[in-house]
Design a protein around this motif. Sequence first.
Motif, PDB file in Angstrom:
ATOM      1  N   LEU A 409      32.618  37.700  22.179  1.00  0.00           N
ATOM      2  CA  LEU A 409      34.339  37.905  21.952  1.00  0.00           C
ATOM      3  C   LEU A 409      34.675  39.038  22.492  1.00  0.00           C
ATOM      4  CD1 LEU A 409      34.824  36.762  18.115  1.00  0.00           C
ATOM      5  CD2 LEU A 409      35.554  35.583  20.215  1.00  0.00           C
ATOM      6  N   ALA A 410      34.120  40.101  22.489  1.00  0.00           N
ATOM      7  CA  ALA A 410      34.469  41.219  23.167  1.00  0.00           C
ATOM      8  C   ALA A 410      34.218  41.321  24.572  1.00  0.00           C
ATOM      9  CB  ALA A 410      33.645  42.604  22.567  1.00  0.00           C
ATOM     10  N   VAL A 411      33.270  40.740  25.104  1.00  0.00           N
ATOM     11  CA  VAL A 411      33.181  40.698  26.458  1.00  0.00           C
ATOM     12  C   VAL A 411      34.134  39.761  27.124  1.00  0.00           C
ATOM     13  CG1 VAL A 411      31.674  39.532  28.275  1.00  0.00           C
ATOM     14  CG2 VAL A 411      30.594  41.215  26.575  1.00  0.00           C
ATOM     15  N   ALA A 412      34.515  38.536  26.474  1.00  0.00           N
ATOM     16  CA  ALA A 412      35.206  37.744  27.042  1.00  0.00           C
ATOM     17  C   ALA A 412      36.743  38.095  27.224  1.00  0.00           C
ATOM     18  CB  ALA A 412      35.170  36.305  26.319  1.00  0.00           C
ATOM     19  N   THR A 413      37.105  38.690  25.935  1.00  0.00           N
ATOM     20  CA  THR A 413      38.569  39.181  25.822  1.00  0.00           C
ATOM     21  C   THR A 413      38.781  40.514  26.847  1.00  0.00           C
ATOM     22  OG1 THR A 413      37.962  40.498  23.972  1.00  0.00           O
ATOM     23  CG2 THR A 413      38.982  38.489  23.445  1.00  0.00           C
ATOM     24  N   ALA A 414      37.799  41.427  26.952  1.00  0.00           N
ATOM     25  CA  ALA A 414      37.831  42.100  27.851  1.00  0.00           C
ATOM     26  C   ALA A 414      38.049  42.097  29.162  1.00  0.00           C
ATOM     27  CB  ALA A 414      36.910  43.275  27.525  1.00  0.00           C
ATOM     28  N   THR A 415      37.183  41.147  29.633  1.00  0.00           N
ATOM     29  CA  THR A 415      37.190  40.686  31.221  1.00  0.00           C
ATOM     30  C   THR A 415      38.170  39.710  31.302  1.00  0.00           C
ATOM     31  OG1 THR A 415      34.750  40.273  30.733  1.00  0.00           O
ATOM     32  CG2 THR A 415      35.880  39.326  32.823  1.00  0.00           C
ATOM     33  N   LEU A 416      38.755  38.883  30.552  1.00  0.00           N
ATOM     34  CA  LEU A 416      40.184  38.195  30.756  1.00  0.00           C
ATOM     35  C   LEU A 416      41.244  39.318  30.704  1.00  0.00           C
ATOM     36  CD1 LEU A 416      41.520  35.692  30.802  1.00  0.00           C
ATOM     37  CD2 LEU A 416      41.847  35.518  28.463  1.00  0.00           C
ATOM     38  N   VAL A 417      41.639  40.186  29.978  1.00  0.00           N
ATOM     39  CA  VAL A 417      42.539  41.049  30.097  1.00  0.00           C
ATOM     40  C   VAL A 417      42.332  41.829  31.509  1.00  0.00           C
ATOM     41  CG1 VAL A 417      43.668  42.903  29.355  1.00  0.00           C
ATOM     42  CG2 VAL A 417      42.993  41.239  27.908  1.00  0.00           C
ATOM     43  N   ALA A 418      41.283  42.212  31.819  1.00  0.00           N
ATOM     44  CA  ALA A 418      41.130  43.065  32.998  1.00  0.00           C
ATOM     45  C   ALA A 418      41.427  42.383  34.245  1.00  0.00           C
ATOM     46  CB  ALA A 418      39.600  43.721  33.038  1.00  0.00           C
ATOM     47  N   ARG A 419      40.689  41.211  34.328  1.00  0.00           N
ATOM     48  CA  ARG A 419      40.830  40.272  35.632  1.00  0.00           C
ATOM     49  C   ARG A 419      42.343  39.893  35.848  1.00  0.00           C
ATOM     50  NH1 ARG A 419      36.538  35.655  35.758  1.00  0.00           N
ATOM     51  NH2 ARG A 419      35.118  37.362  36.041  1.00  0.00           N
ATOM     52  N   SER A 420      42.959  39.812  34.726  1.00  0.00           N
ATOM     53  CA  SER A 420      44.671  39.471  34.720  1.00  0.00           C
ATOM     54  C   SER A 420      45.413  40.573  35.277  1.00  0.00           C
ATOM     55  CB  SER A 420      45.083  39.092  33.502  1.00  0.00           C
ATOM     56  OG  SER A 420      44.377  37.990  32.630  1.00  0.00           O
ATOM     57  N   ILE A 421      45.031  41.699  35.073  1.00  0.00           N
ATOM     58  CA  ILE A 421      45.724  42.930  35.711  1.00  0.00           C
ATOM     59  C   ILE A 421      45.189  43.387  37.011  1.00  0.00           C
ATOM     60  CG2 ILE A 421      46.484  45.293  35.070  1.00  0.00           C
ATOM     61  CD1 ILE A 421      45.786  44.834  32.123  1.00  0.00           C
ATOM     62  N   GLU A 422      43.800  43.454  37.282  1.00  0.00           N
ATOM     63  CA  GLU A 422      43.322  43.946  38.369  1.00  0.00           C
ATOM     64  C   GLU A 422      42.245  43.004  38.784  1.00  0.00           C
ATOM     65  OE1 GLU A 422      42.230  45.762  41.469  1.00  0.00           O
ATOM     66  OE2 GLU A 422      43.809  46.884  40.390  1.00  0.00           O
ATOM     67  N   PRO A 423      42.157  42.541  40.024  1.00  0.00           N
ATOM     68  CA  PRO A 423      40.962  41.841  40.639  1.00  0.00           C
ATOM     69  C   PRO A 423      39.942  42.397  41.031  1.00  0.00           C
ATOM     70  CG  PRO A 423      42.762  41.949  42.244  1.00  0.00           C
ATOM     71  CD  PRO A 423      43.544  42.762  40.968  1.00  0.00           C
ATOM     72  N   ARG A 424      40.073  43.783  41.201  1.00  0.00           N
ATOM     73  CA  ARG A 424      38.939  44.676  41.849  1.00  0.00           C
ATOM     74  C   ARG A 424      38.112  45.182  40.454  1.00  0.00           C
ATOM     75  NH1 ARG A 424      39.364  47.943  46.410  1.00  0.00           N
ATOM     76  NH2 ARG A 424      41.949  47.437  46.423  1.00  0.00           N
ATOM     77  N   SER A 425      36.880  45.000  41.079  1.00  0.00           N
ATOM     78  CA  SER A 425      35.683  45.473  40.037  1.00  0.00           C
ATOM     79  C   SER A 425      35.350  46.865  40.372  1.00  0.00           C
ATOM     80  CB  SER A 425      34.676  44.374  40.217  1.00  0.00           C
ATOM     81  OG  SER A 425      33.881  44.618  41.140  1.00  0.00           O
ATOM     82  N   ILE A 426      34.286  47.432  39.778  1.00  0.00           N
ATOM     83  CA  ILE A 426      33.850  48.547  39.999  1.00  0.00           C
ATOM     84  C   ILE A 426      33.140  48.687  41.427  1.00  0.00           C
ATOM     85  CG2 ILE A 426      31.743  48.750  38.700  1.00  0.00           C
ATOM     86  CD1 ILE A 426      34.330  51.636  38.451  1.00  0.00           C
ATOM     87  N   TYR A 427      32.648  47.662  41.759  1.00  0.00           N
ATOM     88  CA  TYR A 427      31.682  47.687  42.871  1.00  0.00           C
ATOM     89  C   TYR A 427      32.763  47.497  44.232  1.00  0.00           C
ATOM     90  CZ  TYR A 427      27.986  47.848  39.939  1.00  0.00           C
ATOM     91  OH  TYR A 427      27.029  48.135  38.796  1.00  0.00           O
ATOM     92  N   ASP A 428      34.081  47.366  43.945  1.00  0.00           N
ATOM     93  CA  ASP A 428      34.935  46.997  45.072  1.00  0.00           C
ATOM     94  C   ASP A 428      35.503  48.295  45.370  1.00  0.00           C
ATOM     95  OD1 ASP A 428      34.011  44.194  44.686  1.00  0.00           O
ATOM     96  OD2 ASP A 428      35.739  43.810  43.583  1.00  0.00           O
ATOM     97  N   ALA A 429      35.094  49.232  44.881  1.00  0.00           N
ATOM     98  CA  ALA A 429      36.254  50.610  45.054  1.00  0.00           C
ATOM     99  C   ALA A 429      36.164  50.982  46.794  1.00  0.00           C
ATOM    100  CB  ALA A 429      35.406  51.876  44.544  1.00  0.00           C
ATOM    101  N   ARG A 430      35.238  50.511  47.447  1.00  0.00           N
ATOM    102  CA  ARG A 430      35.379  50.853  48.899  1.00  0.00           C
ATOM    103  C   ARG A 430      35.854  49.748  49.679  1.00  0.00           C
ATOM    104  NH1 ARG A 430      29.762  53.291  51.529  1.00  0.00           N
ATOM    105  NH2 ARG A 430      31.410  53.843  52.978  1.00  0.00           N
TER     106      ARG A 430
END
Length: 448
Positions: A409-430
């Motif tokens: 539940l924690a993983v799914a809700t956190a990812t859904l919210v983050a992905r809805s706001i920002e398409p960039r992941s930590i590995y996309d910084a460059r």
Amino acid sequence: MATGNRYHAVGDMIPSTLARPGAAPFWLAVLLTGVGTGVAAAALTRLLETVQHIMWNGAGTNLLDAAEHAGAWRHILVLLGAGIVTGAGQIILGQLSSGNGIDTTAAIWFHAGRMPALRTLGSALLSVIIVGMGVSLGREGAPKQAGAVIANFFSNRAHLSDEQRRLLVACGAGAGMGAAYGVPLGGALFALEVMRGVLALRYVLPALFSSVVATAVSWIALPDAPTYLIPAYRSSISSVLWALLAGPIAGVASVGYVRLVTWADRHKPLGWRRLTAPLLGLALLGAVSIWFPQLLGNGKDISQLAFTNQVTPALLLTLLALKPAAIVLCVRSGAPGGLFTPSLTVGALLGAVLGHAWSWFWPGVPPGLFAVLGAAAVLAATTQGPISTVVLMMELTSRDRSFIVPLLLAVATATLVARSIEPRSIYDARLTDEEVEARQKARELPPR
């Protein structure tokens, strides 16, 4: 024209069986990538431990314990040294190839997996040395880079197609992760979900095979043991409700964290500032670490303490502000290093703080469980890899079903919210905004 396209498609296919055309060179490249990555991960890990032992005069791999017993001047001098090594290393690396090099994510998505071998390996070696000296970044970046370079090398020798090379380089990066932390299944899923961005059936076997081989080879020199030792926490109504409420908070916090890291990476020093910026930035980190040695290194030690409820709420709150700042400072200074374990640590601190607040209203749940759930939530949201995160947390802690419901539940809700706001992941910084948009469109295309 149609015939040419048909032959091109066949050449690009990932051979799912040994009977497929071109299967022998492809699967030999997968095997050799796993072996080479396992050896590289073991060697780089031992080098890091050696540097850490020499610089901090500590035994084993517990940097926090060694730093707590070190004098104030050692903190200053070691981090000043890390700044000098970082600056000089960046100048030297800049002479090895034109431009700023190619990030592993960018190489997979936009360069068919091709990347400058010498410069990438040099960056991996530099990151291991400075992380061993206490820079607040992760140690997994080096074996990931080494695995990608090794995969690219064997792709050249086997004359693989661009699509096969992309997959193999992603597998090499995931195998490096798997070997570094002893997480073969998590490393394979990380390669597919985070690095390649596709969880397709035809990609699964190469990712599994390379990660398992790399992890098994690394066990010759590295211990086969979980990274974090935690009790057998149990699910409860309280922890499930907390996960539903804390997951979105972790998602929003992850967006801010990813954007800060992206800003820091885009504003890395250029020219002569590549010498002065790491010197000043890492010296500041060394000075602050006199009072807060938990800021040094990738954060593994403080995460372990948070997972077992051995950190006071006041210190947790302080470190929740200081640890992300230390990570951003190191990235902004131009220091190379991984972001996996540091992001996990930020999540552990956030989860522990929110867990202590929750305990005022609903006591009874072990606070350490909230730290574990928070670590998973932030890690999933920052990498945007929920499936790989769940498996990685299980392998890293050697726990599987005991708290799986609040974890999911924690993983799914956190990812859904983050992905809805920002398409960039930590590995996309460059990646540029245009590259992130292009990658998102490519991900949404139907599989061939």
